[in-house]
Structures are given as structure tokens and as C-alpha cells.
Scaffold this active site. Sequence first.
Site, mmCIF file in Angstrom:
data_model
loop_
_atom_site.group_PDB
_atom_site.id
_atom_site.type_symbol
_atom_site.label_atom_id
_atom_site.label_comp_id
_atom_site.label_asym_id
_atom_site.label_seq_id
_atom_site.Cartn_x
_atom_site.Cartn_y
_atom_site.Cartn_z
ATOM 1 N N GLY A 46 16.842 64.139 8.493
ATOM 2 C CA GLY A 46 17.902 63.328 9.052
ATOM 3 C C GLY A 46 17.439 61.887 9.122
ATOM 4 N N GLN A 51 17.276 53.226 11.633
ATOM 5 C CA GLN A 51 15.965 53.524 11.048
ATOM 6 C C GLN A 51 15.747 52.809 9.718
ATOM 7 O OE1 GLN A 51 16.470 58.015 11.686
ATOM 8 N NE2 GLN A 51 14.290 57.690 12.074
ATOM 9 N N CYS A 94 10.131 62.514 14.040
ATOM 10 C CA CYS A 94 11.035 61.387 13.778
ATOM 11 C C CYS A 94 10.373 60.514 12.720
ATOM 12 C CB CYS A 94 11.264 60.591 15.061
ATOM 13 S SG CYS A 94 12.331 59.150 14.832
ATOM 14 N N LEU A 95 11.141 60.154 11.692
ATOM 15 C CA LEU A 95 10.565 59.344 10.619
ATOM 16 C C LEU A 95 10.141 57.961 11.121
ATOM 17 C CD1 LEU A 95 12.991 60.225 7.681
ATOM 18 C CD2 LEU A 95 10.675 61.095 8.077
ATOM 19 N N HIS A 136 19.580 64.451 17.759
ATOM 20 C CA HIS A 136 18.520 63.452 17.549
ATOM 21 C C HIS A 136 19.078 62.227 16.820
ATOM 22 C CE1 HIS A 136 14.180 62.452 16.465
ATOM 23 N NE2 HIS A 136 14.858 61.676 15.643
ATOM 24 N N GLU A 137 19.867 62.473 15.765
ATOM 25 C CA GLU A 137 20.400 61.344 14.992
ATOM 26 C C GLU A 137 21.441 60.574 15.805
ATOM 27 O OE1 GLU A 137 18.642 60.633 12.598
ATOM 28 O OE2 GLU A 137 17.669 62.566 12.395
ATOM 29 N N HIS A 140 19.852 58.075 18.018
ATOM 30 C CA HIS A 140 19.445 56.821 17.378
ATOM 31 C C HIS A 140 20.576 55.788 17.404
ATOM 32 C CE1 HIS A 140 15.423 57.427 15.867
ATOM 33 N NE2 HIS A 140 15.726 58.564 15.258
#
Length: 165
Positions: A46, A51, A94-95, A136-137, A140
Site C-alpha cells: 500500500g 508518501q 510502513c514504506l 493504515h493508508e 496517512h
Amino acid sequence: MSVLPIVLWPDPRLAETCAPITDITPEIEQLAADMLETMYAAPGRGLAGPQVGAMQRIFVMDAGWKEGESDPIVCLNPMLQEVSEERVTNAEGCLSIPGVKPDISRPAQVQMVWTGLNGGRFVQSFEGFAAACVQHELDHLDGIVTFDHLGADERATLIGEYTAQ
Ligand code: ZN
């Protein structure tokens, strides 16, 4: 398409609330394509607008592609409609915070509504890993990262580990 640089915590953009998308322009279509390519290259499941420095309410997700069950979605202006009372805890990577996977408790099932790239309205229920991923997304887009779900002690410990890398 191109792979975009990923914004890393504690970049202040990861703490901002994103703006709604009012028009599905060619730029938004390009952004979505680039975000999917960036997510797969990372590799991740995701990726949300902030991000990659795009402060708009968009995320891409493909929860099962690493297991051979690819189902990419592009979500514009996503919102939760229903959340279950039952909660589950998952270790969430998380990226934007590489190497840190804190345990996060969230509702086990959610129903989300969003606009697709074709302008259509989508409603879908998610459970298991995908439910954690969409939450989670969504976080953000409201300037929330995994650290923000933790108590002060655990947060301090994990931030210490992260910055020590
Ligand atoms: Zn993340």
C-alpha cells in the site's frame, strides 16, 4: 510510468492532512500509475499520496500480490463507512518508516467507500490483512503514522531504534 522517491519519517508532510481530490485529471491518473509502480518496486502492499509528496486524498493498495493474488485498487477520497467492534492486532510495516513494524490494534473488519479513477463510486468490505492495510493508508491521508498509535514508552523506544539505523 516512473518510480517516485518515497518520503521518509519524520518528514513533516507525513503529519499533514491531505486535500480532497475534486477532479480526476490526467495528472491524477499519472500519479496513480506512478504510485502503483512505486509500491511494487519498494516492494510494498500500500502507498498513500503523502508518501510520495502528493498531498491529496489518494492511496493505492494491492494486499495480496506478494502471495500471487494481485488485486490493485486506486482509492480517491476514501472514507470508512462501518467498522467492526472486534479488533485485531497486526505488525504493521510502513514504506516511510523502513525497518520498524509495531503491533497496532485496529477494527478487524471495515467497509470503505471511495471514488475510482473512472469516477465511479466503490463500496467494499475488507477483513484480515487488507482491513489493516486500508486503515493504515487512510491514516496517512490524515497525517497519522504507526508511531501515533503507540503509547509514549513504546513510541520512544521504536523511534530510538528507527533513528539508530
Ligand atoms: Zn505507511
